[in-house]
Enzyme design. Structure first.
Site, PDB file in Angstrom:
ATOM      1  N   ASP A  33      -5.371 -10.099  -8.776  1.00  0.00           N
ATOM      2  CA  ASP A  33      -5.712 -10.888 -10.052  1.00  0.00           C
ATOM      3  C   ASP A  33      -7.213 -11.612 -10.021  1.00  0.00           C
ATOM      4  O   ASP A  33      -7.377 -12.122  -8.655  1.00  0.00           O
ATOM      5  CB  ASP A  33      -4.737 -11.745 -10.798  1.00  0.00           C
ATOM      6  CG  ASP A  33      -4.926 -12.042 -12.037  1.00  0.00           C
ATOM      7  OD1 ASP A  33      -5.839 -11.500 -12.862  1.00  0.00           O
ATOM      8  OD2 ASP A  33      -4.189 -12.818 -12.554  1.00  0.00           O
ATOM      9  N   HIS A  50     -14.641  -5.763 -10.523  1.00  0.00           N
ATOM     10  CA  HIS A  50     -13.651  -4.678  -9.963  1.00  0.00           C
ATOM     11  C   HIS A  50     -14.005  -4.000  -8.788  1.00  0.00           C
ATOM     12  O   HIS A  50     -13.267  -3.641  -7.756  1.00  0.00           O
ATOM     13  CB  HIS A  50     -13.387  -3.730 -11.121  1.00  0.00           C
ATOM     14  CG  HIS A  50     -12.641  -4.311 -12.289  1.00  0.00           C
ATOM     15  ND1 HIS A  50     -11.704  -4.794 -12.207  1.00  0.00           N
ATOM     16  CD2 HIS A  50     -13.023  -4.400 -13.735  1.00  0.00           C
ATOM     17  CE1 HIS A  50     -11.313  -5.639 -13.416  1.00  0.00           C
ATOM     18  NE2 HIS A  50     -12.093  -5.032 -14.233  1.00  0.00           N
ATOM     19  N   LEU A 144       1.307   2.613   8.079  1.00  0.00           N
ATOM     20  CA  LEU A 144       1.616   1.836   6.820  1.00  0.00           C
ATOM     21  C   LEU A 144       1.682   2.691   5.626  1.00  0.00           C
ATOM     22  O   LEU A 144       0.973   3.884   5.471  1.00  0.00           O
ATOM     23  CB  LEU A 144       0.363   0.938   6.594  1.00  0.00           C
ATOM     24  CG  LEU A 144       0.229   0.228   5.320  1.00  0.00           C
ATOM     25  CD1 LEU A 144       1.049  -1.110   5.293  1.00  0.00           C
ATOM     26  CD2 LEU A 144      -1.408  -0.275   5.460  1.00  0.00           C
TER      27      LEU A 144
HETATM   28  C1  FPP Z   1      -7.269  -8.152 -12.225  1.00  0.00           C
HETATM   29  O1  FPP Z   1      -8.402  -8.691 -12.501  1.00  0.00           O
HETATM   30  C2  FPP Z   1      -7.435  -6.672 -11.699  1.00  0.00           C
HETATM   31  C3  FPP Z   1      -7.165  -5.509 -12.105  1.00  0.00           C
HETATM   32  C4  FPP Z   1      -6.253  -5.358 -13.434  1.00  0.00           C
HETATM   33  C5  FPP Z   1      -7.601  -4.367 -11.557  1.00  0.00           C
HETATM   34  C6  FPP Z   1      -7.263  -4.358  -9.994  1.00  0.00           C
HETATM   35  C7  FPP Z   1      -8.319  -3.432  -9.694  1.00  0.00           C
HETATM   36  C8  FPP Z   1      -8.742  -3.362  -8.545  1.00  0.00           C
HETATM   37  C9  FPP Z   1      -8.800  -4.153  -7.471  1.00  0.00           C
HETATM   38  C10 FPP Z   1      -9.915  -2.094  -8.106  1.00  0.00           C
HETATM   39  C11 FPP Z   1      -9.418  -0.688  -8.646  1.00  0.00           C
HETATM   40  C12 FPP Z   1      -8.294  -0.298  -7.915  1.00  0.00           C
HETATM   41  C13 FPP Z   1      -8.318   0.843  -7.209  1.00  0.00           C
HETATM   42  C14 FPP Z   1      -6.917   1.033  -6.617  1.00  0.00           C
HETATM   43  C15 FPP Z   1      -9.188   1.447  -6.733  1.00  0.00           C
HETATM   44  P1  FPP Z   1      -8.653  -9.246 -14.049  1.00  0.00           P
HETATM   45  O2  FPP Z   1      -9.642  -8.088 -14.597  1.00  0.00           O
HETATM   46  O3  FPP Z   1      -7.646  -9.383 -14.624  1.00  0.00           O
HETATM   47  O4  FPP Z   1      -9.610 -10.598 -13.843  1.00  0.00           O
HETATM   48  P2  FPP Z   1      -9.545 -11.861 -14.620  1.00  0.00           P
HETATM   49  O5  FPP Z   1      -7.941 -12.206 -15.108  1.00  0.00           O
HETATM   50  O6  FPP Z   1      -9.995 -12.729 -13.761  1.00  0.00           O
HETATM   51  O7  FPP Z   1     -10.205 -11.343 -15.964  1.00  0.00           O
END
Ligand code: FPP
Length: 254
Positions: A33, A50, A144
């Protein structure tokens, strides 16, 4: 906090890790997150957050593999994430495809097996093709196990498991008495893995957000204010040390 543990220094393939405890969790699950907040702090678009999140993910996969974690589950896209603006959903899909094609060679060399959980069929064809490629390319690996949760929601997963079990009962393949933890676990998306020992959530929120509700029964939780893109080796080592210092009693008194 003082950790009553033997700290060590590990070297593998040119990478050095400090302060890794001896008793590691077998299965680490991470709610990644804070990509958006990381970007906002830097006056960057959410897509940059991201993208930086993918870098953190690559690093944590590598470190997990090197230090000997056996299973790593990553919550990448929830059943609720479809509510996000279309552009952001597209960015996430594109990053997934890019990640799978760019990293698979390296992951395969590392003997990492990539798996997925969640309802993948709703994803665009280009994602499904990349997912199938990753599954096929790494399916025989014995190191893994990385499980990427995509269009995953624990309530949906449990509903699907209940339907499977009802079907088995209807077809007279099981009795009521055979509905136990083992059968339920075998009907969940995580049937190829043990339950997570440690669940990490970054960026300050302290909730599960529909993640592994059944499997988390005896998991240890670790929450940190660090945003996911900043979650590096040291932050991971801190989480592992805190896990190692916990006493897990599973309802017993010892
Ligand atoms: C949360 O941050 C993150 C996500 C919803 C997506 C996680 C994705 C990645 C790490 C990258 C893509 C994944 C792969 C497998 C290539 P948020 O956007 O909710 O952050 P915020 O709460 O600060 O807005």
């Amino acid at each position: 906090m003082v950790f009553p543990l033997v700290r060590n220094k590990m070297k593998k393939d040119g990478y050095t890790y400090h302060g890794i405890p001896k008793n590691l969790p077998e299965h680490v699950a991470i709610i990644m997150d804070g990509n958006g907040r990381w970007a906002k702090k830097r006056l960057l678009p959410r897509s940059a957050g991201h993208r930086a999140g993918v870098e953190a993910l690559r690093n944590i996969i590598r470190m997990s593999s090197h230090i000997g974690v056996k299973y790593l589950t990553l919550y990448a896209f929830s059943t609720e994430n479809w509510k996000r603006p279309k552009d952001e959903v597209n960015v996430l899909m594109n990053l997934l495809v890019e990640f799978l094609y760019n990293e698979i060679e390296e992951l395969d060399k590392e003997n990492v097996r990539i798996t997925f959980m969640g309802e993948i069929s709703r994803f665009p064809d280009k994602c499904v093709t990349a997912i199938e490629y990753a599954l096929e390319r790494t399916g025989g690996n014995t190191g893994l196990v990385v499980c990427i949760a995509l269009n995953y929601g624990s309530r949906l997963e449990i509903q699907n498991a209940v339907k499977k079990i009802a079907e088995l009962y209807k077809e007279d393949k099981i009795s009521l008495d055979s509905i136990n933890d083992e059968l339920i676990s075998s009907c969940l998306d995580t049937s190829h893995m043990p339950d997570p020992d440690l669940i990490i959530r970054t960026s300050g929120e302290q909730r599960l957000s529909n993640f592994m509700l059944y499997q988390a029964s005896y998991s240890e939780f670790y929450f940190t204010d660090v945003h996911w893109p900043d979650f590096g080796n040291e932050a991971y080592a801190r989480a592992l040390n805190e896990f190692a210092a916990r006493k897990r009693r599973y309802g017993d008194v010892k």
